[in-house]
Design a protein around this motif. Sequence first.
Motif, short mmCIF file in Angstrom:
data_model
loop_
_atom_site.label_atom_id
_atom_site.label_comp_id
_atom_site.label_asym_id
_atom_site.label_seq_id
_atom_site.Cartn_x
_atom_site.Cartn_y
_atom_site.Cartn_z
N VAL A 70 -8.92 -5.39 8.35
CA VAL A 70 -7.94 -4.42 7.83
C VAL A 70 -6.64 -5.27 8.07
N LEU A 71 -6.42 -5.90 9.08
CA LEU A 71 -5.30 -6.86 9.38
C LEU A 71 -4.96 -7.72 8.35
N MET A 72 -6.02 -8.53 7.91
CA MET A 72 -5.94 -9.42 6.81
C MET A 72 -5.37 -9.02 5.52
N PHE A 73 -5.94 -7.80 5.03
CA PHE A 73 -5.46 -7.18 3.93
C PHE A 73 -4.24 -6.64 4.04
N LEU A 74 -3.84 -6.04 5.00
CA LEU A 74 -2.63 -5.52 5.50
C LEU A 74 -1.45 -6.62 5.17
N PHE A 75 -1.64 -7.68 5.80
CA PHE A 75 -0.48 -8.88 5.89
C PHE A 75 -0.47 -9.31 4.23
N LEU A 76 -1.74 -9.60 3.75
CA LEU A 76 -1.47 -9.90 2.23
C LEU A 76 -0.98 -8.80 1.22
N GLY A 77 -1.19 -7.41 1.68
CA GLY A 77 -0.84 -6.57 0.84
C GLY A 77 1.01 -6.43 0.96
N VAL A 78 1.24 -6.68 2.12
CA VAL A 78 2.91 -6.76 2.25
C VAL A 78 3.45 -7.70 1.93
N GLY A 79 2.93 -8.84 1.42
CA GLY A 79 3.48 -10.26 0.93
C GLY A 79 3.96 -11.39 1.98
N VAL A 80 3.24 -10.76 3.38
CA VAL A 80 3.57 -12.07 4.15
C VAL A 80 2.98 -13.39 3.92
N TRP A 81 3.88 -14.28 4.05
CA TRP A 81 3.41 -15.96 3.74
C TRP A 81 2.05 -16.14 4.40
N LEU A 82 1.28 -16.82 3.52
CA LEU A 82 -0.28 -16.94 4.17
C LEU A 82 0.02 -17.82 5.72
N PHE A 83 0.71 -18.72 5.86
CA PHE A 83 0.88 -19.49 7.01
C PHE A 83 1.16 -18.38 8.13
N VAL A 84 2.22 -17.48 7.72
CA VAL A 84 2.70 -16.66 8.90
C VAL A 84 1.29 -15.40 9.05
N GLY A 85 0.99 -15.34 7.93
CA GLY A 85 -0.07 -14.17 8.10
C GLY A 85 -1.27 -14.52 8.85
N PHE A 86 -1.79 -15.86 8.82
CA PHE A 86 -2.85 -16.51 9.27
C PHE A 86 -2.55 -16.44 10.91
N LEU A 87 -1.43 -16.79 11.32
CA LEU A 87 -0.92 -17.01 12.88
C LEU A 87 -0.99 -15.44 13.44
N LEU A 88 -0.18 -14.49 12.54
CA LEU A 88 -0.08 -13.22 13.07
C LEU A 88 -1.71 -12.54 13.16
N LEU A 89 -2.48 -12.82 12.28
CA LEU A 89 -3.55 -12.10 12.30
C LEU A 89 -4.63 -12.72 13.58
#
Length: 434
Positions: free
Chosen positions: A12-31
């Motif tokens: 859920v978090l992964m697709f949330l970060f992708l959906g809001v357009g977070v950069w992948l590098f930042v999204g992976f770290l946040l996740l």
Amino acid sequence: MDMYAGSLAVFVLMFLFLGVGVWLFVGFLLLSVVGLMLVVGMDIPRIGAIMSQIMWRSASAWELSAIPLFILMGDIIFHTDMARRLFRGLAPWVNHIPGRLLHANIGGCTLFSAICGSSVATTATIAKITAGELRTRGYDQDLALGSLAGAGTFGLMIPPSINMIIYGVLAEVSIAKMFAAGVIPGLILASLYAGYIIVRCLINPSLAPASERAGWPERLASLIDLMPIALLILIVLGSIYLGIATPSESAAMGLAATLAMALVTRQLSLPMLVRALMSTARTSAMLLSLMAAASFMSAAMGYMHVPQDVSMAIGQLDLAPYMLILILGLFYVLLGCPLDGISMMVMSVPIVLPLVVNAGFDPIWFGVFLIVMAELGQVTPPVGFNLFVLQGMTGFSMARLSVAAFPFFLLMCAAGALFTVFPQLVTWLPNVLF
């Protein structure tokens, strides 16, 4: 927490970060950080210690040093006349085959991929030469651009492929074996594309206007134009397969040879070198930072038992091995629409690879299968990078380019099925060489 609740929260978090357009590098770290805090209950100091250790180890991996070297090599070639000479050298050999110079797209992308390692660079470099030439000579534009979009993906399959280097590091398999595994599948794909063009042009000869056939003297003379590319292929791939050099060492040798060729032909200048270095720095920083973040995400998912949970859930479905591959293939086709191939790989390999290995598939084979899936993503909207390149160079709409590339998309799917039914097509050469 419930057995699968943690894994569900991660997705859920992964697709949330992708959906809001977070950069992948930042999204992976946040996740990773949020997942470790919520699912595992780990505190910030412990997370920081794990993050620094894993990301440093990933970023300093010797195998990844080949990536900026191959990228720089491709950038320098892009600014020279090697691609133009490649087209000039291939033309006399293909103008007697139904489809004529359309086969120069296939052959040019095949040979250029063997020294470049990038799908986008291959598409841009060959299209820079052939797109206008084929349009001027009256070739069918949809078939010409579709073949460019499809054949440009060979940069992912035919070694030295940057995607294969990344997969080798993620899956902890030999990069040299991955390079060998991509040779036969790459040639099969090129043959399928050439066969499709021949059939289309036999049915409708007007797709490729007739031209004067070259004689043997002209063909033999054209070999001079093919020599620079052939020499680079011999240096880069020959040194690996003969056991003379590692992939990183062969990349350094190829770069040195490329610089020497550009210098001898008086095409090497300080402004050109600066542009190539800047482009390489940007691309390499993006790829290597993504790799570092993906390594941390992989470790975090291990702490959260995501691969084990997913494996257990799929195991309870009691799927046959081929059914598992079919489902994964459909999953990757969908994932390739919004994501590029490298992002798709670094996101999924930590989860998917254990499932595939447990089902009895060779990790080297799965790497090639995954490359085919990444190739599909290069020609599927809305994030088909090869389509973006051609759109920028020709001005055609994304819809028209997508339709033009669709037959080659289907041929890639057929190739993926062929490699699944006959895995020896992938595993035979690495087993013989290594």
